[in-house]
Design an enzyme around this catalytic site. Structure first.
Site, PDB file in Angstrom:
ATOM      1  N   HIS A  73      -1.142  -9.116  -4.041  1.00 11.97           N
ATOM      2  CA  HIS A  73      -0.560  -9.047  -2.696  1.00 11.97           C
ATOM      3  C   HIS A  73      -1.034 -10.184  -1.812  1.00 11.97           C
ATOM      4  O   HIS A  73      -0.623 -10.291  -0.660  1.00 11.97           O
ATOM      5  CB  HIS A  73      -0.889  -7.704  -2.040  1.00 11.97           C
ATOM      6  CG  HIS A  73      -2.246  -7.600  -1.420  1.00 11.97           C
ATOM      7  ND1 HIS A  73      -3.409  -7.941  -2.066  1.00 11.97           N
ATOM      8  CD2 HIS A  73      -2.635  -7.169  -0.179  1.00 11.97           C
ATOM      9  CE1 HIS A  73      -4.442  -7.732  -1.263  1.00 11.97           C
ATOM     10  NE2 HIS A  73      -4.004  -7.279  -0.123  1.00 11.97           N
ATOM     11  N   ASN A  93       0.863  -1.198   0.000  1.00  9.42           N
ATOM     12  CA  ASN A  93       0.000   0.000   0.000  1.00  9.42           C
ATOM     13  C   ASN A  93       0.890   1.235   0.000  1.00  9.42           C
ATOM     14  O   ASN A  93       1.308   1.700   1.063  1.00  9.42           O
ATOM     15  CB  ASN A  93      -0.891   0.046   1.256  1.00  9.42           C
ATOM     16  CG  ASN A  93      -2.016  -0.971   1.254  1.00  9.42           C
ATOM     17  OD1 ASN A  93      -2.275  -1.628   0.264  1.00  9.42           O
ATOM     18  ND2 ASN A  93      -2.691  -1.092   2.377  1.00  9.42           N
ATOM     19  N   ALA A 132      -4.364 -13.572  -1.623  1.00 13.32           N
ATOM     20  CA  ALA A 132      -5.414 -14.344  -2.288  1.00 13.32           C
ATOM     21  C   ALA A 132      -6.586 -13.449  -2.699  1.00 13.32           C
ATOM     22  O   ALA A 132      -7.172 -13.649  -3.771  1.00 13.32           O
ATOM     23  CB  ALA A 132      -5.912 -15.460  -1.361  1.00 13.32           C
TER      24      ALA A 132
END
Length: 391
Positions: A317, A262, A319
């Site tokens: 990043h 992020n 599942a």
């Protein structure tokens, strides 16, 4: 890449067959935003977020979008391989107990402020006093550095296909990142209103010019939060390593792998230096080592990036959720989720209905997610969970 949507101002490139209506609308809003460079990339773990889809990548020319980074600035993963090739169940339980003594979980903080040495330095040429939100939250941050947080954050002990034991942590920038994100999103929203609604407020994608005082301050404070999130993971990993050393025979540890998912950063793509926003996406430059975790009780991967320009050298990043947190608590079968974990002999963190928000049934199949991005990454190491602590 599986599909390209060409109905908006900029193309939307998808690494999955389709998107639910809410996530698709967010991707379209992003593709119609002024300043978007080349196209929008949506990773195979994508799902609806706040403003921008989680699992989205967007490059911008001259602007930065606080909500395209998100509220947990710098959230990411770290992982370390140990020399251990065997840990019995009782030892695993002892390690988890030792970890819990040293690392506060959920909303808990340290009872004593941690040393300033554990806090990151401000960007070059700046002091903490030059960062208005960081300076206000700095002392609180000393109680939060080295703490896990809640939600989908976790500490996991894993074993690879060669038998080696690994340590993995998922965590972010705690309250300091949340405060910085909210402050500058409000600044961007106020600017959007003042200039006559440059974009619809319901898009939740208000932006700041990079060369404006507000944009410059956001980028500096955002970078501090990225660095704080790394410092947070590094301190926790040091204490997890200490817990392992307390409970096991002499053991050595490899170099820590760290990735954030992020953040926004200046990079060169498609002929121009642009601000690449990754929200729930990991950089996957050529030969760059990364981490793609599974959900609780499923496989995680150490991967090597291929530097694919179509994704702005990015990959998933994790599942990716299929059920919201409350939805998972309502719909999933507690006993079924527990039975699945216990069949795999995993020491898990699901005890009651509330914990179902992070059960594997709330997430996409990690093997399918990995299979959809073979043009972005190559799996290097497969990690099977042995024990997990949930935030």
């Amino acid at each position: 890449m599986e599909k390209t949507i060409k109905t908006e101002k900029k193309p939307i490139k998808l690494w999955l067959p389709d998107l639910d209506p809410d996530t698709l609308q967010q991707a379209k809003n992003l593709a119609n935003l002024p300043g978007i460079h080349s196209h929008v990339a949506i990773m195979p773990d994508a799902h609806v977020g706040y403003g921008m889809p989680i699992g989205g990548v967007a490059a911008t020319d001259g602007i930065v979008i606080p909500n395209a980074v998100g509220v947990d600035i710098g959230c990411g993963m770290c992982s370390v391989r140990t020399s251990l090739t065997e840990v019995d169940r009782n030892t695993l339980k002892n390690i988890l107990a030792a970890i819990r003594l040293q690392i506060p979980l959920g909303f808990k903080h340290h009872k004593k402020a941690q040393s300033p040495a554990h806090m990151p330095k401000p960007p070059d040429g700046m002091t903490v006093r030059d960062l208005p939100i960081v300076s206000r939250e700095y002392e609180s941050g000393r109680y939060q550095v080295g703490t896990l947080g809640g939600g989908n954050h976790f500490i996991e002990i894993q074993q690879d296909e060669h038998g080696y034991i690994w340590l993995m942590i998922h965590s972010g920038s705690r309250n300091i990142g949340y405060k910085v994100a909210n402050h500058y999103n409000k600044v961007a929203e106020e600017r959007n209103k003042r200039l006559g609604m440059l974009i619809p407020s319901q898009w939740q994608l208000a932006y700041l010019p990079v060369d404006s005082p507000e944009g410059g301050l956001y980028l500096a404070e955002m970078q501090y939060c990225v660095d704080f999130a790394l410092a947070n993971r590094a301190l926790m990993m040091a204490r997890v390593i200490d817990a392992v050393q307390q409970c096991c025979a002499p053991v050595s540890f490899g170099e820590m792998i760290n990735v954030a998912h992020n953040y926004a950063a200046l990079e060169y793509h498609f002929g121009k230096e642009v601000m690449v926003h990754r929200k729930g996406a990991t950089r996957a430059g050529r030969d760059q080592i990364g981490i793609i975790p599974g959900s609780q009780g499923t496989t995680s991967y150490i991967v090597r990036g291929k530097g694919n320009e179509e994704s702005f050298s990015s990959c998933s990043h994790g599942a990716g959720r299929t059920l919201g947190r409350k939805q998972a608590q309502r719909q999933l079968d507690l006993q079924k989720e527990i039975a699945l974990l216990e069949k795999q002999k995993i020491i898990h963190a699901i005890r009651g209905k509330r914990d179902l928000e992070e059960a594997s049934g709330a997430y996409k199949n990690i093997e399918e997610v990995i299979s959809r991005q073979t043009d972005l990454i190559t799996p290097v190491t497969t990690l099977r969970p042995l024990a997990v602590i949930k935030g």
